[in-house]
Design an enzyme around this catalytic site. Structure first.
Site, PDB file in Angstrom:
ATOM      1  N   SER A 277     -10.366  48.202  57.186  1.00 17.24           N
ATOM      2  CA  SER A 277      -9.207  47.299  57.104  1.00 17.24           C
ATOM      3  C   SER A 277      -9.601  45.831  56.983  1.00 17.24           C
ATOM      4  O   SER A 277     -10.593  45.381  57.574  1.00 17.24           O
ATOM      5  CB  SER A 277      -8.378  47.487  58.375  1.00 17.24           C
ATOM      6  OG  SER A 277      -7.464  46.435  58.526  1.00 17.24           O
TER       7      SER A 277
ATOM      8  N   GLU B  87      -8.228  43.700  58.587  1.00 16.53           N
ATOM      9  CA  GLU B  87      -8.157  43.168  59.957  1.00 16.53           C
ATOM     10  C   GLU B  87      -9.554  42.925  60.526  1.00 16.53           C
ATOM     11  O   GLU B  87      -9.718  42.198  61.502  1.00 16.53           O
ATOM     12  CB  GLU B  87      -7.385  44.124  60.860  1.00 16.53           C
ATOM     13  CG  GLU B  87      -5.880  44.033  60.722  1.00 16.53           C
ATOM     14  CD  GLU B  87      -5.314  42.689  61.188  1.00 16.53           C
ATOM     15  OE1 GLU B  87      -5.451  42.378  62.378  1.00 16.53           O
ATOM     16  OE2 GLU B  87      -4.756  41.960  60.367  1.00 16.53           O
TER      17      GLU B  87
ATOM     18  N   TYR C  46      -7.428  46.557  67.787  1.00 12.89           N
ATOM     19  CA  TYR C  46      -7.391  47.381  66.565  1.00 12.89           C
ATOM     20  C   TYR C  46      -8.498  46.949  65.599  1.00 12.89           C
ATOM     21  O   TYR C  46      -9.241  47.780  65.073  1.00 12.89           O
ATOM     22  CB  TYR C  46      -6.019  47.264  65.886  1.00 12.89           C
ATOM     23  CG  TYR C  46      -5.985  47.832  64.487  1.00 12.89           C
ATOM     24  CD1 TYR C  46      -5.827  49.203  64.270  1.00 12.89           C
ATOM     25  CD2 TYR C  46      -6.124  47.009  63.355  1.00 12.89           C
ATOM     26  CE1 TYR C  46      -5.809  49.732  62.981  1.00 12.89           C
ATOM     27  CE2 TYR C  46      -6.103  47.530  62.067  1.00 12.89           C
ATOM     28  CZ  TYR C  46      -5.942  48.887  61.887  1.00 12.89           C
ATOM     29  OH  TYR C  46      -5.933  49.405  60.616  1.00 12.89           O
TER      30      TYR C  46
HETATM   31  P1  NDP Z   1       0.192  55.175  59.544  1.00 11.25           P
HETATM   32  O1  NDP Z   1       0.325  54.556  60.888  1.00 11.25           O
HETATM   33  O2  NDP Z   1       1.413  55.291  58.680  1.00 11.25           O
HETATM   34  O3  NDP Z   1      -0.392  56.663  59.722  1.00 11.25           O
HETATM   35  C1  NDP Z   1      -1.362  56.957  60.676  1.00 11.25           C
HETATM   36  C2  NDP Z   1      -1.606  58.455  60.690  1.00 11.25           C
HETATM   37  O4  NDP Z   1      -2.603  58.754  61.683  1.00 11.25           O
HETATM   38  C3  NDP Z   1      -0.373  59.312  61.045  1.00 11.25           C
HETATM   39  O5  NDP Z   1      -0.364  60.464  60.258  1.00 11.25           O
HETATM   40  C4  NDP Z   1      -0.640  59.666  62.505  1.00 11.25           C
HETATM   41  O6  NDP Z   1      -0.011  60.869  62.920  1.00 11.25           O
HETATM   42  C5  NDP Z   1      -2.150  59.859  62.466  1.00 11.25           C
HETATM   43  N1  NDP Z   1      -2.780  59.839  63.794  1.00 11.25           N
HETATM   44  C6  NDP Z   1      -2.672  58.892  64.745  1.00 11.25           C
HETATM   45  N2  NDP Z   1      -3.410  59.231  65.823  1.00 11.25           N
HETATM   46  C7  NDP Z   1      -4.004  60.420  65.542  1.00 11.25           C
HETATM   47  C8  NDP Z   1      -4.876  61.276  66.237  1.00 11.25           C
HETATM   48  N3  NDP Z   1      -5.295  61.001  67.483  1.00 11.25           N
HETATM   49  N4  NDP Z   1      -5.295  62.397  65.632  1.00 11.25           N
HETATM   50  C9  NDP Z   1      -4.871  62.707  64.392  1.00 11.25           C
HETATM   51  N5  NDP Z   1      -4.033  61.957  63.671  1.00 11.25           N
HETATM   52  C10 NDP Z   1      -3.601  60.807  64.240  1.00 11.25           C
HETATM   53  O7  NDP Z   1      -0.951  54.398  58.790  1.00 11.25           O
HETATM   54  P2  NDP Z   1      -1.125  54.079  57.207  1.00 11.25           P
HETATM   55  O8  NDP Z   1      -0.810  55.281  56.437  1.00 11.25           O
HETATM   56  O9  NDP Z   1      -0.460  52.786  56.917  1.00 11.25           O
HETATM   57  O10 NDP Z   1      -2.685  53.753  57.128  1.00 11.25           O
HETATM   58  C11 NDP Z   1      -3.639  54.782  56.917  1.00 11.25           C
HETATM   59  C12 NDP Z   1      -4.991  54.331  57.429  1.00 11.25           C
HETATM   60  O11 NDP Z   1      -5.399  53.164  56.753  1.00 11.25           O
HETATM   61  C13 NDP Z   1      -5.026  53.973  58.916  1.00 11.25           C
HETATM   62  O12 NDP Z   1      -6.309  54.334  59.395  1.00 11.25           O
HETATM   63  C14 NDP Z   1      -4.872  52.469  58.932  1.00 11.25           C
HETATM   64  O13 NDP Z   1      -5.437  51.932  60.099  1.00 11.25           O
HETATM   65  C15 NDP Z   1      -5.653  52.112  57.686  1.00 11.25           C
HETATM   66  N6  NDP Z   1      -5.256  50.898  57.019  1.00 11.25           N
HETATM   67  C16 NDP Z   1      -3.950  50.719  56.644  1.00 11.25           C
HETATM   68  C17 NDP Z   1      -3.586  49.615  55.925  1.00 11.25           C
HETATM   69  C18 NDP Z   1      -2.175  49.379  55.515  1.00 11.25           C
HETATM   70  O14 NDP Z   1      -1.855  48.246  55.138  1.00 11.25           O
HETATM   71  N7  NDP Z   1      -1.315  50.399  55.530  1.00 11.25           N
HETATM   72  C19 NDP Z   1      -4.602  48.603  55.518  1.00 11.25           C
HETATM   73  C20 NDP Z   1      -5.943  48.925  55.943  1.00 11.25           C
HETATM   74  C21 NDP Z   1      -6.251  50.025  56.651  1.00 11.25           C
HETATM   75  P3  NDP Z   1       1.493  60.890  63.509  1.00 11.25           P
HETATM   76  O15 NDP Z   1       2.394  60.909  62.301  1.00 11.25           O
HETATM   77  O16 NDP Z   1       1.510  62.134  64.292  1.00 11.25           O
HETATM   78  O17 NDP Z   1       1.661  59.631  64.311  1.00 11.25           O
HETATM   79  P1  GDR Z   2      -0.813  43.751  60.232  1.00 10.84           P
HETATM   80  O1  GDR Z   2       0.675  44.176  59.833  1.00 10.84           O
HETATM   81  O2  GDR Z   2      -0.913  43.321  61.634  1.00 10.84           O
HETATM   82  O3  GDR Z   2      -1.269  42.789  59.182  1.00 10.84           O
HETATM   83  O4  GDR Z   2      -1.593  45.139  60.121  1.00 10.84           O
HETATM   84  P2  GDR Z   2       2.093  43.807  60.450  1.00 10.84           P
HETATM   85  O5  GDR Z   2       3.068  44.084  59.366  1.00 10.84           O
HETATM   86  O6  GDR Z   2       2.320  44.437  61.772  1.00 10.84           O
HETATM   87  O7  GDR Z   2       1.990  42.208  60.687  1.00 10.84           O
HETATM   88  C1  GDR Z   2       1.807  41.308  59.622  1.00 10.84           C
HETATM   89  C2  GDR Z   2       2.020  39.885  60.120  1.00 10.84           C
HETATM   90  O8  GDR Z   2       3.402  39.670  60.412  1.00 10.84           O
HETATM   91  C3  GDR Z   2       3.515  38.965  61.633  1.00 10.84           C
HETATM   92  N1  GDR Z   2       4.821  39.211  62.248  1.00 10.84           N
HETATM   93  C4  GDR Z   2       5.283  40.397  62.660  1.00 10.84           C
HETATM   94  N2  GDR Z   2       4.719  41.623  62.627  1.00 10.84           N
HETATM   95  C5  GDR Z   2       5.449  42.675  63.087  1.00 10.84           C
HETATM   96  N3  GDR Z   2       4.932  43.897  63.024  1.00 10.84           N
HETATM   97  N4  GDR Z   2       6.688  42.503  63.643  1.00 10.84           N
HETATM   98  C6  GDR Z   2       7.289  41.277  63.715  1.00 10.84           C
HETATM   99  O9  GDR Z   2       8.419  41.141  64.199  1.00 10.84           O
HETATM  100  C7  GDR Z   2       6.559  40.168  63.191  1.00 10.84           C
HETATM  101  N5  GDR Z   2       6.821  38.835  63.080  1.00 10.84           N
HETATM  102  C8  GDR Z   2       5.777  38.278  62.504  1.00 10.84           C
HETATM  103  C9  GDR Z   2       2.348  39.505  62.468  1.00 10.84           C
HETATM  104  O10 GDR Z   2       2.082  38.644  63.570  1.00 10.84           O
HETATM  105  C10 GDR Z   2       1.262  39.540  61.405  1.00 10.84           C
HETATM  106  O11 GDR Z   2       0.671  38.295  61.274  1.00 10.84           O
HETATM  107  C11 GDR Z   2      -1.357  46.040  59.031  1.00 10.84           C
HETATM  108  C12 GDR Z   2      -1.563  47.467  59.579  1.00 10.84           C
HETATM  109  O12 GDR Z   2      -1.159  48.384  58.559  1.00 10.84           O
HETATM  110  C13 GDR Z   2      -3.012  47.730  59.904  1.00 10.84           C
HETATM  111  O13 GDR Z   2      -3.188  49.118  60.229  1.00 10.84           O
HETATM  112  C14 GDR Z   2      -3.862  47.379  58.684  1.00 10.84           C
HETATM  113  O14 GDR Z   2      -5.217  47.590  58.957  1.00 10.84           O
HETATM  114  C15 GDR Z   2      -3.614  45.933  58.286  1.00 10.84           C
HETATM  115  O15 GDR Z   2      -2.245  45.775  57.969  1.00 10.84           O
HETATM  116  C16 GDR Z   2      -4.424  45.534  57.056  1.00 10.84           C
END
Ligand code: NDP
Ligand code: GDR
Length: 324
Positions: free
Chosen positions: A124, A126, A148
């Protein structure tokens, strides 16, 4: 021969898009799903019958070995994680167990499953956190700002380490934020698009947010899963930044989302201390040129298109929910 893929995190946003992509390519897809008392298949309901679903949990290494034995995959995509940054302060140990050590457990199981299995780790942006360089590339030093981010950094380095220690075909995608109408409601983009739809339809009047200044490099999840697949098609494993190369503030996302339905964000958005983070990531912007050069990957969906798609998705969803 039909290729076989295992996806952890199948029920999440990316899991659903990746499963669609791999099914389209003719793969046999197995998805690992953790046990819960209620079924959680909203995002995969339309393809559920085409996927082999196997129970398993990143917290339980034995279960991962069973999943590997059942799936017999050529490619493993580790998308499962505790992925919500805000929660990682309240559940720092669980986040570490899942998002960091979970990767080691899975790598151990994959390693024992055979030399030919290719592995993708969902790293990520992050990990860049308090950025030391703009834009961020594969060579930018890491400085995570949340439990995280720290856990993802462990997952990243253990993937690199197993590649270097054991010669595994293990790659990390350093993906910047990617969103979609399937994004979890707690993430800021979907929170905004869902509130905009409910405000437009007269159900609520207010959207409470934290800091409006942070800037993110936001892309479309449907585009990003393709980069994951491309990484595992290479002969040589490696790590790639996947991003759009553009950055926008949370406020800009709000402005555009409200404008899409003819409203002014300033009439509805209220800042609320509850959504502020103990440490913030102020600015992320990725340089995806290596992915373009070596994977032939470029994002297809622009920022305005993404915002529009998410607001439209929520307008439809909320209207449907009102009818039932
Ligand atoms: P989501 O939060 O939508 O999905 C996470 C998934 O992980 C769900 O299917 C969840 O299952 C599963 N999970 C959580 N805990 C466990 C566990 N202990 N064992 C098995 N499965 C588990 O995430 P995204 O689809 O957005 O992201 C996918 C991956 O990419 C994640 O690793 C995230 O950190 C990473 N990532 C995401 C980004 C983004 O912008 N979306 C950017 C960079 C990295 P359940 O449905 O049961 O909760
Ligand atoms: P992020 O996503 O932390 O970048 O992680 P999120 O959408 O939660 O936050 C983005 C930015 O928005 C600001 N923010 C708020 N965020 C949330 N959730 N709720 C609020 O009310 C709010 N107000 C302002 C946050 O402070 C932050 O700066 C996502 C996740 O998908 C991670 O798993 C992944 O790795 C990174 O993107 C890349």
């Amino acid at each position: 021969m039909t290729k076989r893929a295992l996806i952890t995190g199948l029920t999440g946003q990316d899991g659903s898009y990746l499963a669609e992509l791999l099914l389209d390519k003719g793969y046999h897809v197995t998805g690992m799903v953790r046990r819960s008392s209620t079924v959680n298949f909203e995002r995969i309901a339309h393809i559920q019958d085409d996927i082999e679903i196997v129970p398993g949990d990143l917290l339980d290494e034995m279960s991962l070995r069973h999943v590997l034995a059942a799936a017999r995959p050529d490619e493993v995509y580790n998308l499962a994680a505790q992925s919500f940054v805000q929660t990682s302060w309240q559940q720092a140990v669980l986040t570490g167990e899942t998002t960091a050590l979970g990767v080691t457990r899975l790598l151990n199981a994959v390693r024992d499953a055979g030399d030919d299995v290719r592995f993708y780790q969902a790293s990520s942006s992050e990990m860049f956190g308090k950025v030391v360089e703009v834009p961020q590339t594969e060579r930018t030093p890491f400085y995570p700002r949340s439990p995280y981010g720290v856990a993802k950094l462990y997952g990243h380095w253990i993937t690199v380490n197993y590649r270097e220690s054991y010669g595994m075909h293990a790659s990390s995608g350093i993906l910047f934020n990617h969103e979609s109408p399937r994004r979890g409601l707690e993430f800021v983009t979907r929170k905004i698009s869902n509130h905009v739809a409910r405000i437009k339809l007269g159900l609520i009047n207010e959207l409470r947010l934290g800091d409006l200044d942070p800037q993110r490099d936001w892309g479309f999840a449907g585009d990003y899963v393709e980069a994951m697949w491309l990484m595992l098609q290479r002969d040589t494993p490696s790590d790639f930044v996947v991003a759009t190369g553009e950055t926008h503030s949370v406020q800009e996302f709000c402005e555009l989302a409200f404008k899409h339905v003819g409203l002014d964000w300033q009439d509805h958005v209220v800042q609320d201390q509850r959504f502020m983070r103990p440490a913030e990531v102020d600015l992320l912007i990725g340089d995806p040129s290596r992915a373009a050069d070596e994977l032939g990957w470029t994002p297809r969906t622009g920022f305005a298109q993404l915002v529009g798609m998410m607001v439209e998705g929520d307008l439809e969803l909320v209207a449907r929910q009102q009818r039932v």
